[in-house]
Design an enzyme around this catalytic site. Structure first.
Site, PDB file in Angstrom:
ATOM      1  N   GLY A 592     -43.845  -5.546 -23.885  1.00  0.00           N
ATOM      2  CA  GLY A 592     -43.420  -4.156 -23.961  1.00  0.00           C
ATOM      3  C   GLY A 592     -43.559  -3.508 -22.599  1.00  0.00           C
ATOM      4  O   GLY A 592     -44.033  -4.116 -21.640  1.00  0.00           O
ATOM      5  N   GLY A 595     -44.915   4.028 -20.199  1.00  0.00           N
ATOM      6  CA  GLY A 595     -45.030   4.907 -19.051  1.00  0.00           C
ATOM      7  C   GLY A 595     -45.989   4.381 -18.001  1.00  0.00           C
ATOM      8  O   GLY A 595     -45.813   4.625 -16.816  1.00  0.00           O
ATOM      9  N   PHE A 596     -46.991   3.637 -18.429  1.00  0.00           N
ATOM     10  CA  PHE A 596     -47.952   3.105 -17.473  1.00  0.00           C
ATOM     11  C   PHE A 596     -47.425   1.897 -16.730  1.00  0.00           C
ATOM     12  O   PHE A 596     -47.836   1.607 -15.628  1.00  0.00           O
ATOM     13  CB  PHE A 596     -49.225   2.656 -18.183  1.00  0.00           C
ATOM     14  CG  PHE A 596     -50.040   3.791 -18.679  1.00  0.00           C
ATOM     15  CD1 PHE A 596     -50.670   4.638 -17.783  1.00  0.00           C
ATOM     16  CD2 PHE A 596     -50.181   4.028 -20.024  1.00  0.00           C
ATOM     17  CE1 PHE A 596     -51.424   5.702 -18.228  1.00  0.00           C
ATOM     18  CE2 PHE A 596     -50.926   5.085 -20.475  1.00  0.00           C
ATOM     19  CZ  PHE A 596     -51.551   5.932 -19.592  1.00  0.00           C
ATOM     20  N   VAL A 599     -46.677  -4.239 -20.636  1.00  0.00           N
ATOM     21  CA  VAL A 599     -47.701  -4.664 -21.584  1.00  0.00           C
ATOM     22  C   VAL A 599     -47.534  -6.169 -21.782  1.00  0.00           C
ATOM     23  O   VAL A 599     -46.431  -6.647 -22.031  1.00  0.00           O
ATOM     24  CB  VAL A 599     -47.540  -3.944 -22.945  1.00  0.00           C
ATOM     25  CG1 VAL A 599     -48.685  -4.305 -23.866  1.00  0.00           C
ATOM     26  CG2 VAL A 599     -47.440  -2.447 -22.750  1.00  0.00           C
ATOM     27  N   LYS A 613     -52.351  -3.716 -20.947  1.00  0.00           N
ATOM     28  CA  LYS A 613     -51.478  -2.726 -20.306  1.00  0.00           C
ATOM     29  C   LYS A 613     -51.829  -2.671 -18.840  1.00  0.00           C
ATOM     30  O   LYS A 613     -52.964  -2.347 -18.479  1.00  0.00           O
ATOM     31  CB  LYS A 613     -51.761  -1.344 -20.901  1.00  0.00           C
ATOM     32  CG  LYS A 613     -50.796  -0.913 -21.940  1.00  0.00           C
ATOM     33  CD  LYS A 613     -51.039   0.543 -22.301  1.00  0.00           C
ATOM     34  CE  LYS A 613     -50.227   0.884 -23.520  1.00  0.00           C
ATOM     35  NZ  LYS A 613     -50.337   2.290 -23.889  1.00  0.00           N
ATOM     36  N   ASP A 712     -48.819  13.369 -28.646  1.00  0.00           N
ATOM     37  CA  ASP A 712     -47.567  12.603 -28.653  1.00  0.00           C
ATOM     38  C   ASP A 712     -47.489  11.793 -29.948  1.00  0.00           C
ATOM     39  O   ASP A 712     -47.250  10.583 -29.939  1.00  0.00           O
ATOM     40  CB  ASP A 712     -47.466  11.710 -27.426  1.00  0.00           C
ATOM     41  CG  ASP A 712     -46.031  11.248 -27.163  1.00  0.00           C
ATOM     42  OD1 ASP A 712     -45.098  11.838 -27.757  1.00  0.00           O
ATOM     43  OD2 ASP A 712     -45.841  10.297 -26.384  1.00  0.00           O
TER      44      ASP A 712
END
Ligand SMILES: *[C@@H]1O[C@H](CO)[C@@H](O)[C@H](O)[C@H]1NC(C)=O
Ligand SMILES: *[C@@H]1O[C@H](CO)[C@@H](O)[C@H](O)[C@H]1NC(C)=O
Ligand SMILES: *[C@@H]1O[C@H](CO)[C@@H](O)[C@H](O)[C@H]1NC(C)=O
Ligand SMILES: *[C@@H]1O[C@H](CO)[C@@H](O)[C@H](O)[C@H]1NC(C)=O
Ligand SMILES: *[C@@H]1O[C@H](CO)[C@@H](O)[C@H](O)[C@H]1NC(C)=O
Ligand SMILES: *[C@@H]1O[C@H](CO)[C@@H](O)[C@H](O)[C@H]1NC(C)=O
Ligand SMILES: *[C@@H]1O[C@H](CO)[C@@H](O)[C@H](O)[C@H]1NC(C)=O
Length: 918
Positions: A592, A595-596, A599, A613, A712
């Site tokens: 995946g 935003g960071f 993953v 992550k 969120d």
């Protein structure tokens, strides 16, 4: 060869018993006129058979008309046009909906007639499936050439392929397929076919140019009149000539009613030459000869009228006793000949005979071994389905693996030693422009070891069936647009080293929750000036504090080891970058991207899967948010919150290690149903997910002091466990209320469609902002819709408005409920239970935050709905038990249903019942 009297007796009886109520003998006929306009049809004048265009049977070639000079009034319509194949070495027609193992007569017809203006007929090869059928060659431009093959279908389809030999463009005028009973032509079986060339099927007797085919011959064989022979006389009868029930050749009465006898003398003889067939070695080829006899005039066994003769082929007697044909019954002698180019037949009257010998009909076939084994039927079917699913732009025609010279590009086949059947072991469709979801037909290639689908535009989720391929050792899905969770079996195989799995560069593939998509620059916020806080110094302090806290915690846990259960996963520990590299196998499996940054899937020493992550350098989010997430997660442990297992702060590398959530996120479960991975969620499952998620949020709001606001909340941030339990993920936006008076945050954040209007007007986040967003999630669970519902092509409304309007219009909750929840049995949910949740969701979305319930209220309300649904289920199962289960039915997948339909079509197309049915 001759039937005994007893059999004859029963045959006659049975013939009379079954002669009425015959099914339509045309069932299963395929009659194609190649080259006529797409979708056009017409009824052939002679046969009354409906001819159709070749649309749906072939995907290549182009339509051409023959030259006008070659058209004559008697020319059958299917010879007026051709389909020509100027490109590609092998082009094929596929004849579908057959029954594997059944017998068919296939006829291909060719009339060159200078359609291309080159005045030179081509020479090319015709294949039936993987085996050579015959060379197609023409005497001259005006020659009509048709050839039959009687063959057993190895699969539930047959392919007729034209192969360019470099001697002109292959073309075809017509293609017919007729089902045959398995007892007909016993010489044709799985290992050999019968090929007819030169129209060697003759109606002996008539001296005109008559042609017998359907409906006079129910099998639509074409019988040409042998024509006038000076030494022969025609004999004929007006009575019907019947067939024995077990007749292996079933010659029609119209052919058997006439015969030839020698005009003068007692011998009827003829010969034929096979040496004009230049593509066959006449000296080694084997031919099947069938001779047909029926007595056409009344004879007496003892009287003056006695017909009796001997049959000799190439000088060898075929009859043991003097032969007398049966009166008005079709009888036959058959046998094979070989070893020479010229073959002769002579029928000689015995000395006791008073009548000359007679011959009613004959056929000559070339016996062709099925030497090229066809691809495993399951594999071949799957490949054709894959080709149809993607409209693959390769020259994929005919049998996928055979003959080797024409094997499909991108395939590797291996012959299965015991059966000799080629199996597909590798498939490379890299950079082939594939779009749409990964079809589950890949899962039908059971011998597949290597599958490369990289560098395409594949979307949707990865089907679970790929994980079920027993021999798969290499799977490359990188550089596509796949989304959703990676099937667990694939991850396991990758982990235990049995599968090399490549998934990189699929931005929407999720394992653990991906980071939030920020509303940066969204139109909604464009007018709002976002205050920025220079907080660099602050974040440095944060990092130091956080790391100390985490180390402290890790040490405490190490001294007091917890039992090795789920809580063991919760242990926070510090990882070095090297360790992360190791557990993720050098970051090989990206599951995946958020935003960071990316993953990755990894495995701890104890085998537990984790989602790692990594903060990417280019990430729009800074170390501040990255560490905010870590900080909150280390403080918070609840069964409905995704756990942080550890973190990494190693020089410039930041990473967080979470527990891995194998079922991915809720959004994908609600939206992606195009593959076998995603079954629609039941209402019971949805309620459980709602309750779990609500409890996770309630914990953040109530149990944490000060309260944690998620900011969120959305279906993408609700991750699912194997048992479809739910956990809230992604705390990157959560901020502790250290200052309980202002509640003012530095950055409004959230996702379009979920965002509390009060929050983005005031930048004041409260628990009620999460309640608002959770209301939207509840509406998604009820309706299956995304937050923004398209009303028509140009207008969309929010799901809240859509539901409100539908209910205001009096549509009832059924009008908004996700249709997939009622797919199996209509309305597989308690209506009151759904009403309660829909009503709750709308209250959560009230404009004024004080009118919204708290998460504690929400949890209580959902519990009531769970109880209502549970009551319905227990009474429904009681009723089903009492009613003997009459109302139960299972949800057949679309493909299952399709296969059932195919099966039933095939059955009606199958052979008529044989004599064993008596
Ligand atoms: C032929 O029929 C098919 C299916 O009904 C249709 O999709 C196609 O457009 C038709 N072609 C023409 C030329 O009408
Ligand atoms: C064949 O002839 C027909 C009628 O003359 C005409 O409409 C059609 O376009 C022609 N087709 C081709 C492929 O030339
Ligand atoms: C097909 O028939 C031939 C000749 O009768 C025989 O040798 C062969 O074994 C048969 N094959 C099968 C699969 O029955
Ligand atoms: C010819 O007919 C006679 C009497 O009917 C019989 O005895 C004899 O066996 C027959 N010969 C042959 C060759 O059939
Ligand atoms: C598939 O084909 C591409 C080129 O078409 C090649 O680069 C790639 O290595 C092949 N994949 C495998 C697994 O052989
Ligand atoms: C993939 O699909 C998207 C949207 O359908 C399109 O814009 C893009 O050009 C496609 N990419 C490739 C490589 O075909
Ligand atoms: C690897 O994992 C797969 C899927 O769980 C399993 O079927 C297979 O037996 C495992 N192989 C080994 C060598 O552990």
């Amino acid at each position: 060869m001759k039937l005994s009297a007893a059999v004859l007796f029963f045959s006659i009886l049975l013939q009379y018993c079954t002669s009425s109520g015959q099914p339509d003998s045309r069932a299963g006929f395929i009659s194609i006129d190649c080259g006529i306009p797409e979708n056009s049809t017409y009824q052939d004048l002679t046969s009354t058979i409906l001819y159709v265009s070749d649309r749906g049977f072939v995907t290549s070639g182009e339509n051409r008309n023959i030259s006008a000079g070659y058209i004559s009034p008697s020319l059958a319509q299917r010879y007026y046009t051709v389909r020509a194949f100027a490109s590609g070495v092998r082009n094929c027609y596929t004849l579908p909906s057959l029954v594997a193992g059944n017998k068919y007569l296939v006829r291909a017809a060719f009339y060159y007639a200078d359609y291309d203006g080159l005045s030179t007929p081509p020479v090319f090869d015709l294949y039936l499936g993987a085996s050579l059928w015959h060379e197609v060659r023409f005497r001259d431009a005006a020659a009509i050439n048709w050839m039959d093959v009687v063959a057993v279908a190895p699969t539930d389809f047959l392919q007729v392929c034209l192969v360019n030999k470099g001697t002109g463009t292959p073309f075809i005028s017509g293609l017919d397929l007729r089902p045959l009973r398995s007892t007909l032509y016993p010489e044709a079986n799985a290992s050999q076919s019968l090929v007819m060339v030169n129209a060697n099927r003759c109606n002996v007797g008539p001296t005109d140019k008559s042609v017998v085919r359907y409906p006079l011959d129910p099998h639509d064989r074409i019988w040409l009149a042998y024509g006038a022979v000076p030494a022969w006389t025609e004999a004929s009868a007006t009575s019907v000539v019947r067939n024995y029930l077990a007749d292996p050749y079933d010659a029609p009465s119209a052919v058997m009613q006439s015969a030839a006898t020698p005009s003068d003398g007692s011998v009827l003889s003829f010969s034929w030459d096979t040496s004009d067939d230049r593509s066959v070695d006449a000296s080694s080829a084997t031919y099947l000869l069938v001779l047909y006899f029926a007595e056409l005039q009344r004879v007496s066994a003892s009287g003056e009228l006695r017909r009796q003769f001997d049959i000799a082929v190439d000088g060898t007697a075929w009859n043991r006793e003097p032969y007398s044909p049966p009166y008005l019954f079709a009888d036959s002698f058959s046998g094979t000949v070989q070893g020479q180019a010229r073959h002769s037949v002579s029928l000689t009257a015995t000395r006791n005979a008073t009548l000359p010998p007679l011959l009613n009909a004959m056929e000559v076939y070339l016996v062709r071994p099925v030497d090229e084994a066809a691809t495993d039927p399951g594999d071949a079917k799957a490949m054709i389905a894959i080709q149809e699913a993607y409209v693959v732009s390769k020259n994929w025609m005919g049998d996928p693996c055979a003959p080797k010279a024409f094997a499909w590009e991108g395939l590797d086949c291996t012959t299965d030693p015991p059966t000799g059947t080629p199996r597909i072991t590798a498939l490379n469709l890299s950079s082939s422009g594939l779009t749409g979801p990964i079809t589950t037909y890949f899962g039908d290639l059971k011998a597949l070891q290597y599958l490369d689908l990289s560098h395409n535009n594949l979307s949707g989720s990865i089907p679970d069936c790929l994980g079920q391929l027993p021999f798969l050792v290499f799977l490359d899905l990188s550089s596509n647009d796949l989304r959703g969770p990676v099937p667990y079996t694939l991850l396991q195989k990758s982990h235990n080293g049995t599968l090399s799995l490549r998934l990189s560069n699929n931005p929407n593939l999720s394992g653990n929750g991906s980071g939030p998509k920020k509303l940066n620059g969204a139109a909604l916020l464009s007018a709002i000036i976002i205050p920025t806080v220079a907080a660099t110094a602050l974040s440095v302090t944060f990092i130091a504090l956080l790391l100390r806290a985490l180390k402290e915690q890790a040490r405490r846990r190490a001294v007091d080891p917890t039992p090795r259960d789920e809580t063991a996963l919760l242990e926070n520990r510090e990882f070095s970058y090297r360790e992360l590299k190791h557990i993720t196998k050098n970051f090989s499996l990206e599951i995946g991207r958020g935003g960071f940054g990316a993953v990755f899937l990894g495995y701890l020493g104890n085998g537990n899967p984790v989602a790692v992550k990594i903060r990417s350098e280019s990430s729009s989010q800074g170390g501040k948010e990255f560490l905010a997430e870590a900080q909150h997660l280390t403080r918070v442990h609840h069964k409905n919150l995704v756990s942080l297992i550890g973190y990494c702060k190693d020089k410039d590398h930041f990473a967080l290690v979470y527990e891995y959530m194998p079922e991915g996120n809720l959004q994908d479960h609600l939206r992606l149903r195009d593959t076998c991975t995603h079954r629609p969620l039941t209402w019971q499952q949805r309620l459980q997910i709602a309750l779990d998620a609500a409890q996770g949020l309630e914990y953040l709001h109530v149990a944490c002091k000060p309260a944690l606001i998620h900011r969120d909340v959305k279906s993408r941030n609700i991750l699912l466990t194997t048992g479809l339990g739910a956990k809230i993920a992604d705390f990157g936006l959560t901020k502790a209320f250290s200052d309980s008076e202002t509640h003012i945050t530095t950055e409004p954040a959230g996702t379009m469609g979920y965002l509390d209007p009060e929050y983005y007007r005031s930048y004041r986040a409260s628990e009620k902002s999460d309640v608002y967003s959770f209301g939207v999630v509840l509406l998604e669970l009820v309706t299956g819709q995304s937050p923004v519902v398209p009303v028509d092509d140009s207008v969309s409304v929010h799901v809240g408005e859509w539901v409100q309007q539908s209910l205001d219009r009096g549509g009832g909750v059924e009008s908004v409920v996700d249709p997939s929840m009622g797919r199996c049995e209509r309305g597989d949910y308690d209506v009151n239970s759904v009403w309660k949740v829909a009503d709750l969701a709308l209250r959560c979305r009230r404009e004024a935050s004080r009118e919204r319930p708290t998460m504690t209220d929400v949890v209580a309300q959902i519990r009531e709905s769970v109880e209502l649904e549970a009551a319905r289920r227990s009474s429904a199962s009681g009723a089903a038990a009492a009613g003997g289960g009459g109302g139960l039915r299972s949800c057949a997948g679309e493909r299952d249903a399709f296969e059932v339909v195919e099966g039933s079509v095939g059955e009606t197309a199958g052979a008529a019942p044989g004599p064993a049915m008596i």
